[in-house]
Design an enzyme around this catalytic site. Structure first.
Site, PDB file in Angstrom:
ATOM      1  CE  LYS A 188      23.504  31.237 -58.377  1.00 20.37           C
ATOM      2  NZ  LYS A 188      21.820  30.189 -58.739  1.00 20.37           N
ATOM      3  CD  GLU A 397      19.589  28.632 -41.106  1.00 21.08           C
ATOM      4  OE1 GLU A 397      20.510  27.841 -42.383  1.00 21.08           O
ATOM      5  OE2 GLU A 397      19.325  29.766 -42.209  1.00 21.08           O
TER       6      GLU A 397
HETATM    7  N1  LIG Z   1      22.151  35.663 -44.020  1.00 20.30           N
HETATM    8  C1  LIG Z   1      21.051  36.335 -45.389  1.00 20.30           C
HETATM    9  O1  LIG Z   1      20.534  36.717 -45.513  1.00 20.30           O
HETATM   10  C2  LIG Z   1      20.129  34.885 -45.531  1.00 20.30           C
HETATM   11  C3  LIG Z   1      19.138  35.548 -46.103  1.00 20.30           C
HETATM   12  C4  LIG Z   1      18.316  33.855 -46.694  1.00 20.30           C
HETATM   13  C5  LIG Z   1      18.761  32.935 -46.953  1.00 20.30           C
HETATM   14  N2  LIG Z   1      19.777  32.734 -46.202  1.00 20.30           N
HETATM   15  C6  LIG Z   1      20.264  31.447 -46.075  1.00 20.30           C
HETATM   16  O2  LIG Z   1      20.345  30.371 -47.150  1.00 20.30           O
HETATM   17  C7  LIG Z   1      20.109  29.057 -46.989  1.00 20.30           C
HETATM   18  C8  LIG Z   1      19.167  28.646 -47.643  1.00 20.30           C
HETATM   19  O3  LIG Z   1      18.961  28.775 -48.749  1.00 20.30           O
HETATM   20  P1  LIG Z   1      19.571  28.218 -50.322  1.00 20.30           P
HETATM   21  O4  LIG Z   1      19.534  26.912 -49.776  1.00 20.30           O
HETATM   22  O5  LIG Z   1      19.363  28.252 -51.407  1.00 20.30           O
HETATM   23  O6  LIG Z   1      21.031  27.998 -49.694  1.00 20.30           O
HETATM   24  P2  LIG Z   1      21.938  28.082 -51.482  1.00 20.30           P
HETATM   25  O7  LIG Z   1      23.658  28.617 -50.137  1.00 20.30           O
HETATM   26  O8  LIG Z   1      22.322  26.161 -51.415  1.00 20.30           O
HETATM   27  O9  LIG Z   1      21.771  28.787 -52.474  1.00 20.30           O
HETATM   28  C9  LIG Z   1      21.646  30.021 -52.537  1.00 20.30           C
HETATM   29  C10 LIG Z   1      22.061  30.714 -53.813  1.00 20.30           C
HETATM   30  O10 LIG Z   1      23.347  29.926 -53.808  1.00 20.30           O
HETATM   31  C11 LIG Z   1      23.451  29.366 -54.766  1.00 20.30           C
HETATM   32  N3  LIG Z   1      24.926  27.899 -54.659  1.00 20.30           N
HETATM   33  C12 LIG Z   1      24.261  26.567 -54.340  1.00 20.30           C
HETATM   34  N4  LIG Z   1      25.852  26.281 -54.715  1.00 20.30           N
HETATM   35  C13 LIG Z   1      26.181  27.613 -55.287  1.00 20.30           C
HETATM   36  C14 LIG Z   1      27.898  27.182 -56.207  1.00 20.30           C
HETATM   37  N5  LIG Z   1      28.128  26.333 -55.405  1.00 20.30           N
HETATM   38  N6  LIG Z   1      28.210  28.060 -56.757  1.00 20.30           N
HETATM   39  C15 LIG Z   1      27.487  29.649 -57.416  1.00 20.30           C
HETATM   40  N7  LIG Z   1      25.955  29.690 -56.385  1.00 20.30           N
HETATM   41  C16 LIG Z   1      25.614  28.741 -55.839  1.00 20.30           C
HETATM   42  C17 LIG Z   1      21.921  28.699 -54.739  1.00 20.30           C
HETATM   43  O11 LIG Z   1      21.648  28.268 -56.605  1.00 20.30           O
HETATM   44  C18 LIG Z   1      21.072  29.725 -54.892  1.00 20.30           C
HETATM   45  O12 LIG Z   1      21.251  30.933 -55.745  1.00 20.30           O
HETATM   46  C19 LIG Z   1      20.204  29.239 -45.315  1.00 20.30           C
HETATM   47  O13 LIG Z   1      21.135  28.037 -44.732  1.00 20.30           O
HETATM   48  C20 LIG Z   1      20.303  30.485 -45.165  1.00 20.30           C
HETATM   49  O14 LIG Z   1      19.895  30.890 -43.369  1.00 20.30           O
HETATM   50  C21 LIG Z   1      20.916  33.712 -45.765  1.00 20.30           C
END
Ligand SMILES: NC(=O)c1ccc[n+]([C@@H]2O[C@H](COP(=O)([O-])OP(=O)(O)OC[C@H]3O[C@@H](n4cnc5c(N)ncnc54)[C@H](O)[C@@H]3O)[C@@H](O)[C@H]2O)c1
Ligand SMILES: O=CCCC(=O)O
Length: 496
Positions: A188, A397
């Site tokens: 996704k 964060e």
């Molecule tokens: N630990 C790691 O390796 C790593 C790497 C990159 C980003 N991050 C974290 O990600 C965050 C930033 O990214 P973001 O704002 O896109 O995060 P997010 O959790 O909002 O989104 C990440 C992914 O999840 C999807 N998503 C959101 N809600 C969902 C749901 N209800 N069901 C299924 N999928 C869903 C989004 O569309 C996206 O594809 C920060 O907290 C960052 O630290 C962690």
């Protein structure tokens, strides 16, 4: 100067910009015919649109992945290795177009986008090398006449959910080990940055990845329902998610009904500690790299910068001096060092943290507001001194370009402060004292430690966190374990 899409260089291979999802080796729309628009975060102009898929579309993709799994799991590890190798080579050959797509939809400067393409491609290279090494064990049995061995088998169809901040690397870091192990996948893609992932699908097709093995579904507003289907569908045997901690918790709940294998790479709040005995110039460079990579939008970005009293002022002066030389602009402009944030919501969050620090007595010595004349997503690179632990910037964060500098006295105090967090992804420190280096590295409650460096990510290194930063490791020799199950086989009645 206002930005426009006119600054986007044309793709050498126009067929890499795909506006459809990729299912069973074919480009498809949503059954509903609905689409969503994707925007350039620098100019806010529309780049294109992608299918707004629903549960129904995802179910179909899962079925195709399931059918493909039956034959793909039977391929030899060497065959899968060659496919990944070819995909890696195609990424390298098309690096400049992939970088253009990344900068266009994510906003990071072109040089950083090129770096990401190399980083991303290297996961395919790495796992093409790991595929033939998924060894099992022979275990001496406690029962006379018995012999025990283990084999590693692919877990099955995997649902992979990736974020926008590394539109290529977060995909390849999951797909590489999954395919190496013999799994098939439904990715996704993030609604903000689907085009890089779709370009990877095009290259995967050219590399000969069999139909149904690698599928990409796209959605924006329907993300929660699409995510729910991936989590609840019994055919999916594993979810690997990279994103925020709150979404990780939701997905874990949704997966509980089918008890899926999980890998969660979630949010961080990285401490970056500089001790009095450190080389201050090197520590400044390390802090800049750890804090401002992708304008602060990485999960391993330094979030709390702790400087020991004796060097606090010297460090702050040198640090601010370097930050003042950054060139913030659209990622395609020559000389740009830092681009926009991903969207307005990110800008508002960052500004809220700055205002919170200001209201609680910190000094904003640089930045602290949007940049005049650029688009609404451009926030000034910000340096704040006089930080205190009750400020949001300490507790949460930021995911943005704010460097908050905290002063500390003793090693014990700073280790306690660093560990005062519910998450534990990366942590960094600078010191020349060997005893301290071991003490602090062992004491930090994080999954990854950088000592005298601000950059820890590479395919050979196990990437992952502890506490509410999640579990599982990506990259490295451990990454493939997340996509295999160990099967134990006992032979009985063997006569000596
Ligand atoms: N630990 C790691 O390796 C790593 C790497 C990159 C980003 N991050 C974290 O990600 C965050 C930033 O990214 P973001 O704002 O896109 O995060 P997010 O959790 O909002 O989104 C990440 C992914 O999840 C999807 N998503 C959101 N809600 C969902 C749901 N209800 N069901 C299924 N999928 C869903 C989004 O569309 C996206 O594809 C920060 O907290 C960052 O630290 C962690
Ligand atoms: O943002 C998360 C991934 C960052 C990295 O792989 O270094």
């Amino acid at each position: 100067m206002p930005l426009s899409t006119h600054s986007v260089p044309p793709l050498k291979d126009k067929s890499l910009l795909r506006e459809e999802a990729f299912v069973n080796g074919k480009w498809v729309g949503a059954k509903s015919g609905k689409t969503f628009d994707v925007h350039d975060p620098a100019s806010n102009e529309k780049i294109g649109s992608c299918p707004e898929m629903t549960r129904e579309d995802v179910v179909l993709a899962i079925q195709h992945a399931h059918t493909a799994f039956k034959s793909f799991k039977a391929t030899t590890a060497r065959e899968r290795s060659r496919l990944l190798r070819r995909w890696y080579e195609l990424m390298v050959e098309n690096a400049s177009d992939l970088a253009t797509l990344i900068t266009w939809e994510n906003g990071k400067p072109l040089a950083d986008a090129k770096g990401e393409v190399t980083y991303a491609a290297n996961f395919f290279e790495w796992f093409s090398e790991e595929a033939p090494r998924t060894y099992g064990d022979h275990i001496p049995s406690s029962t006379a006449g018995n012999r025990i061995i283990t084999i590693r088998q692919p877990v099955g169809v995997c649902g992979l959910i990736t974020p926008w901040n590394f539109p290529a690397a977060m995909v390849t870091r999951k797909v590489g080990p999954a395919l190496a192990a013999g799994c098939t996948v439904v990715v996704k893609a993030p609604g903000e940055t689907p085009f890089t992932a779709l370009a990877l699908a095009e290259l995967g097709k050219r590399a000969g990845i069999p139909d149904g093995v690698f599928n990409i579904v796209t959605c924006h507003d329907n993300t929660p329902e699409v995510g729910k289907e991936l989590c609840e569908n019994p055919t999916i045997k594993k979810i690997s998610f990279t994103g925020s901690t709150p979404v990780g918790k939701l997905l874990m709940q949704q997966c509980s009904g089918t008890l899926k294998k999980l890998s969660f790479e979630l949010g961080g709040n990285a401490p970056f500690i500089v001790f009095d005995d450190a080389d201050v110039d090197k520590a400044v460079d390390g802090a800049i790299a750890a804090k401002f990579r992708s304008s602060g939008q990485t999960c391993v970005c330094a979030n709390r910068i702790y400087i020991q009293k004796g060097i606090y002022q010297a460090f702050a002066d040198k640090f601010a001096d370097k930050v003042s030389n950054f060139k913030v602009n659209g990622g395609f402009f020559e000389g740009t060092t830092h681009g926009p944030l991903i969207h307005k919501k990110a800008v508002s969050k960052v500004h809220d943290y700055v205002e919170d620090a200001r209201a609680k007595g910190a000094n904003v010595i640089m930045g602290g507001q949007c940049i005049d004349g650029l688009g609404p997503n451009f926030y000034g690179m910000t340096v704040i001194t006089g930080m205190k632990k009750d400020m949001k910037l300490h507790q949460e964060e930021t995911f943005g370009p704010i460097a908050g500098l905290f002063e500390f006295d003793t090693e014990a105090e700073v280790v306690e402060l660093a560990n005062q967090s519910e998450v534990g992804l990366a942590g960094y420190f600078y010191s020349k004292d060997v005893d301290r280096i071991w003490r602090v590295a062992e004491a930090l409650e994080v999954g990854m430690v950088g000592i005298n460096t601000g950059l820890v990510s590479e395919p050979a290194a196990p990437f992952g966190g502890v506490k509410q930063s999640g579990f599982g490791r990506e990259g490295s020799k451990y990454g493939i374990d997340e996509y295999t199950n160990i099967k134990m086989i006992t032979f009985g009645g063997i006569k000596a």
